[in-house]
Design a protein around this motif. Structure first.
Motif, PDB file in Angstrom:
ATOM      1  N   HIS A  98     -48.935 -61.134 -21.667  1.00  0.00           N
ATOM      2  CA  HIS A  98     -49.647 -61.462 -20.428  1.00  0.00           C
ATOM      3  C   HIS A  98     -50.080 -60.228 -19.634  1.00  0.00           C
ATOM      4  O   HIS A  98     -50.779 -60.370 -18.636  1.00  0.00           O
ATOM      5  CB  HIS A  98     -48.782 -62.364 -19.536  1.00  0.00           C
ATOM      6  CG  HIS A  98     -47.538 -61.705 -19.050  1.00  0.00           C
ATOM      7  ND1 HIS A  98     -46.334 -61.868 -19.684  1.00  0.00           N
ATOM      8  CD2 HIS A  98     -47.307 -60.870 -18.005  1.00  0.00           C
ATOM      9  CE1 HIS A  98     -45.408 -61.163 -19.031  1.00  0.00           C
ATOM     10  NE2 HIS A  98     -45.976 -60.552 -18.017  1.00  0.00           N
ATOM     11  N   VAL A  99     -49.694 -59.037 -20.084  1.00  0.00           N
ATOM     12  CA  VAL A  99     -50.091 -57.815 -19.371  1.00  0.00           C
ATOM     13  C   VAL A  99     -51.608 -57.672 -19.471  1.00  0.00           C
ATOM     14  O   VAL A  99     -52.168 -57.764 -20.578  1.00  0.00           O
ATOM     15  CB  VAL A  99     -49.376 -56.584 -19.967  1.00  0.00           C
ATOM     16  CG1 VAL A  99     -49.927 -55.286 -19.405  1.00  0.00           C
ATOM     17  CG2 VAL A  99     -47.886 -56.675 -19.732  1.00  0.00           C
ATOM     18  N   PRO A 100     -52.300 -57.454 -18.362  1.00  0.00           N
ATOM     19  CA  PRO A 100     -53.755 -57.266 -18.420  1.00  0.00           C
ATOM     20  C   PRO A 100     -54.117 -56.115 -19.358  1.00  0.00           C
ATOM     21  O   PRO A 100     -53.401 -55.118 -19.448  1.00  0.00           O
ATOM     22  CB  PRO A 100     -54.135 -56.932 -16.970  1.00  0.00           C
ATOM     23  CG  PRO A 100     -53.030 -57.529 -16.147  1.00  0.00           C
ATOM     24  CD  PRO A 100     -51.790 -57.401 -16.985  1.00  0.00           C
ATOM     25  N   ILE A 101     -55.226 -56.271 -20.041  1.00  0.00           N
ATOM     26  CA  ILE A 101     -55.612 -55.327 -21.085  1.00  0.00           C
ATOM     27  C   ILE A 101     -55.749 -53.902 -20.552  1.00  0.00           C
ATOM     28  O   ILE A 101     -55.352 -52.946 -21.233  1.00  0.00           O
ATOM     29  CB  ILE A 101     -56.895 -55.792 -21.824  1.00  0.00           C
ATOM     30  CG1 ILE A 101     -57.130 -54.957 -23.081  1.00  0.00           C
ATOM     31  CG2 ILE A 101     -58.097 -55.733 -20.906  1.00  0.00           C
ATOM     32  CD1 ILE A 101     -56.091 -55.138 -24.140  1.00  0.00           C
ATOM     33  N   ASP A 102     -56.276 -53.726 -19.350  1.00  0.00           N
ATOM     34  CA  ASP A 102     -56.420 -52.370 -18.821  1.00  0.00           C
ATOM     35  C   ASP A 102     -55.057 -51.718 -18.587  1.00  0.00           C
ATOM     36  O   ASP A 102     -54.884 -50.521 -18.846  1.00  0.00           O
ATOM     37  CB  ASP A 102     -57.277 -52.354 -17.549  1.00  0.00           C
ATOM     38  CG  ASP A 102     -56.753 -53.263 -16.454  1.00  0.00           C
ATOM     39  OD1 ASP A 102     -56.098 -54.273 -16.762  1.00  0.00           O
ATOM     40  OD2 ASP A 102     -57.003 -52.952 -15.273  1.00  0.00           O
ATOM     41  N   GLU A 103     -54.072 -52.496 -18.153  1.00  0.00           N
ATOM     42  CA  GLU A 103     -52.723 -51.964 -17.972  1.00  0.00           C
ATOM     43  C   GLU A 103     -52.076 -51.635 -19.321  1.00  0.00           C
ATOM     44  O   GLU A 103     -51.353 -50.639 -19.448  1.00  0.00           O
ATOM     45  CB  GLU A 103     -51.847 -52.960 -17.212  1.00  0.00           C
ATOM     46  CG  GLU A 103     -52.215 -53.113 -15.757  1.00  0.00           C
ATOM     47  CD  GLU A 103     -51.331 -54.139 -15.058  1.00  0.00           C
ATOM     48  OE1 GLU A 103     -50.160 -54.307 -15.462  1.00  0.00           O
ATOM     49  OE2 GLU A 103     -51.833 -54.769 -14.111  1.00  0.00           O
ATOM     50  N   ALA A 104     -52.332 -52.464 -20.313  1.00  0.00           N
ATOM     51  CA  ALA A 104     -51.775 -52.221 -21.644  1.00  0.00           C
ATOM     52  C   ALA A 104     -52.345 -50.937 -22.235  1.00  0.00           C
ATOM     53  O   ALA A 104     -51.608 -50.103 -22.772  1.00  0.00           O
ATOM     54  CB  ALA A 104     -52.063 -53.414 -22.555  1.00  0.00           C
ATOM     55  N   VAL A 105     -53.661 -50.762 -22.127  1.00  0.00           N
ATOM     56  CA  VAL A 105     -54.294 -49.540 -22.639  1.00  0.00           C
ATOM     57  C   VAL A 105     -53.743 -48.324 -21.905  1.00  0.00           C
ATOM     58  O   VAL A 105     -53.436 -47.291 -22.530  1.00  0.00           O
ATOM     59  CB  VAL A 105     -55.835 -49.622 -22.511  1.00  0.00           C
ATOM     60  CG1 VAL A 105     -56.491 -48.276 -22.795  1.00  0.00           C
ATOM     61  CG2 VAL A 105     -56.388 -50.698 -23.439  1.00  0.00           C
ATOM     62  N   LEU A 106     -53.581 -48.422 -20.602  1.00  0.00           N
ATOM     63  CA  LEU A 106     -53.041 -47.312 -19.820  1.00  0.00           C
ATOM     64  C   LEU A 106     -51.621 -46.958 -20.271  1.00  0.00           C
ATOM     65  O   LEU A 106     -51.277 -45.782 -20.407  1.00  0.00           O
ATOM     66  CB  LEU A 106     -53.059 -47.657 -18.328  1.00  0.00           C
ATOM     67  CG  LEU A 106     -52.552 -46.565 -17.392  1.00  0.00           C
ATOM     68  CD1 LEU A 106     -53.393 -45.304 -17.515  1.00  0.00           C
ATOM     69  CD2 LEU A 106     -52.550 -47.065 -15.957  1.00  0.00           C
ATOM     70  N   ALA A 107     -50.791 -47.962 -20.522  1.00  0.00           N
ATOM     71  CA  ALA A 107     -49.412 -47.707 -20.974  1.00  0.00           C
ATOM     72  C   ALA A 107     -49.405 -46.963 -22.307  1.00  0.00           C
ATOM     73  O   ALA A 107     -48.625 -46.027 -22.508  1.00  0.00           O
ATOM     74  CB  ALA A 107     -48.651 -49.023 -21.093  1.00  0.00           C
ATOM     75  N   VAL A 108     -50.287 -47.352 -23.220  1.00  0.00           N
ATOM     76  CA  VAL A 108     -50.364 -46.675 -24.513  1.00  0.00           C
ATOM     77  C   VAL A 108     -50.880 -45.250 -24.327  1.00  0.00           C
ATOM     78  O   VAL A 108     -50.334 -44.299 -24.903  1.00  0.00           O
ATOM     79  CB  VAL A 108     -51.245 -47.469 -25.504  1.00  0.00           C
ATOM     80  CG1 VAL A 108     -51.470 -46.686 -26.782  1.00  0.00           C
ATOM     81  CG2 VAL A 108     -50.622 -48.832 -25.796  1.00  0.00           C
ATOM     82  N   ARG A 109     -51.922 -45.078 -23.520  1.00  0.00           N
ATOM     83  CA  ARG A 109     -52.447 -43.727 -23.261  1.00  0.00           C
ATOM     84  C   ARG A 109     -51.379 -42.805 -22.694  1.00  0.00           C
ATOM     85  O   ARG A 109     -51.268 -41.653 -23.091  1.00  0.00           O
ATOM     86  CB  ARG A 109     -53.626 -43.793 -22.289  1.00  0.00           C
ATOM     87  CG  ARG A 109     -54.900 -44.257 -22.903  1.00  0.00           C
ATOM     88  CD  ARG A 109     -56.025 -44.214 -21.902  1.00  0.00           C
ATOM     89  NE  ARG A 109     -57.271 -44.516 -22.568  1.00  0.00           N
ATOM     90  CZ  ARG A 109     -58.398 -44.756 -21.952  1.00  0.00           C
ATOM     91  NH1 ARG A 109     -58.455 -44.728 -20.634  1.00  0.00           N
ATOM     92  NH2 ARG A 109     -59.489 -45.021 -22.637  1.00  0.00           N
ATOM     93  N   GLU A 110     -50.592 -43.306 -21.745  1.00  0.00           N
ATOM     94  CA  GLU A 110     -49.525 -42.499 -21.137  1.00  0.00           C
ATOM     95  C   GLU A 110     -48.486 -42.100 -22.187  1.00  0.00           C
ATOM     96  O   GLU A 110     -48.023 -40.961 -22.200  1.00  0.00           O
ATOM     97  CB  GLU A 110     -48.873 -43.248 -19.983  1.00  0.00           C
ATOM     98  CG  GLU A 110     -49.781 -43.428 -18.783  1.00  0.00           C
ATOM     99  CD  GLU A 110     -50.240 -42.105 -18.182  1.00  0.00           C
ATOM    100  OE1 GLU A 110     -49.413 -41.177 -18.072  1.00  0.00           O
ATOM    101  OE2 GLU A 110     -51.430 -41.996 -17.831  1.00  0.00           O
ATOM    102  N   ALA A 111     -48.119 -43.033 -23.040  1.00  0.00           N
ATOM    103  CA  ALA A 111     -47.144 -42.723 -24.092  1.00  0.00           C
ATOM    104  C   ALA A 111     -47.693 -41.667 -25.043  1.00  0.00           C
ATOM    105  O   ALA A 111     -46.966 -40.758 -25.471  1.00  0.00           O
ATOM    106  CB  ALA A 111     -46.779 -43.991 -24.857  1.00  0.00           C
ATOM    107  N   LEU A 112     -48.981 -41.748 -25.351  1.00  0.00           N
ATOM    108  CA  LEU A 112     -49.596 -40.762 -26.241  1.00  0.00           C
ATOM    109  C   LEU A 112     -49.669 -39.388 -25.583  1.00  0.00           C
ATOM    110  O   LEU A 112     -49.421 -38.367 -26.221  1.00  0.00           O
ATOM    111  CB  LEU A 112     -50.981 -41.235 -26.681  1.00  0.00           C
ATOM    112  CG  LEU A 112     -50.991 -42.469 -27.572  1.00  0.00           C
ATOM    113  CD1 LEU A 112     -52.401 -42.986 -27.765  1.00  0.00           C
ATOM    114  CD2 LEU A 112     -50.335 -42.172 -28.917  1.00  0.00           C
TER     115      LEU A 112
END
Length: 120
Positions: A98-112
């Motif tokens: 249910h996490v909004p897609i923009d938040e999900a992409v941001l979480a992955v970018r931060e981890a990278l």
């Protein structure tokens, strides 16, 4: 499917990753939804029902003798896989469907980004 949408958005942003890659760890085999092998980042997109989301997950009303233990095993496997990956030096990103897609992409970018900093 939420993981497909996340993969699409990450690809559109220029990220390249592996899908359906089995990681053989000491003690288990793990299949994250998205794997950045060089950076050692594993991403899981967990379904609210299947992984017992505290916000949207619900206890099944029918066939509880089957579903109760099944969902408990899923939660335990999630915890175990996360710990095994972290012990092996991986960064683990777990996202609810249910996490909004923009938040999900941001979480992955931060981890990278964090993985890149550690590599330097």
């Amino acid at each position: 499917m939420p993981e497909l949408r996340l993969r699409s958005e990450l690809h559109r942003a220029g990220y390249r990753y592996r899908v359906d890659l089995r990681l053989d760890l000491v003690g288990a085999r793990v299949r994250p939804d998205i794997v950045f092998t060089r950076r050692r980042v594993a991403v899981f997109v967990d379904g609210c029902f299947w992984h017992s989301c505290p916000e949207h997950g619900r206890e099944p009303r029918a066939n509880t003798d089957y579903w109760g233990p099944k969902l408990a095993r899923n939660r335990e496997r999630d915890r175990s896989n996360t710990l095994l990956l972290q012990e092996a030096g991986w960064t683990v990103v777990r996202l609810w469907e249910h996490v909004p897609i923009d938040e999900a992409v941001l979480a992955v970018r931060e981890a990278l980004k964090d993985a890149d900093k550690r590599a330097k």
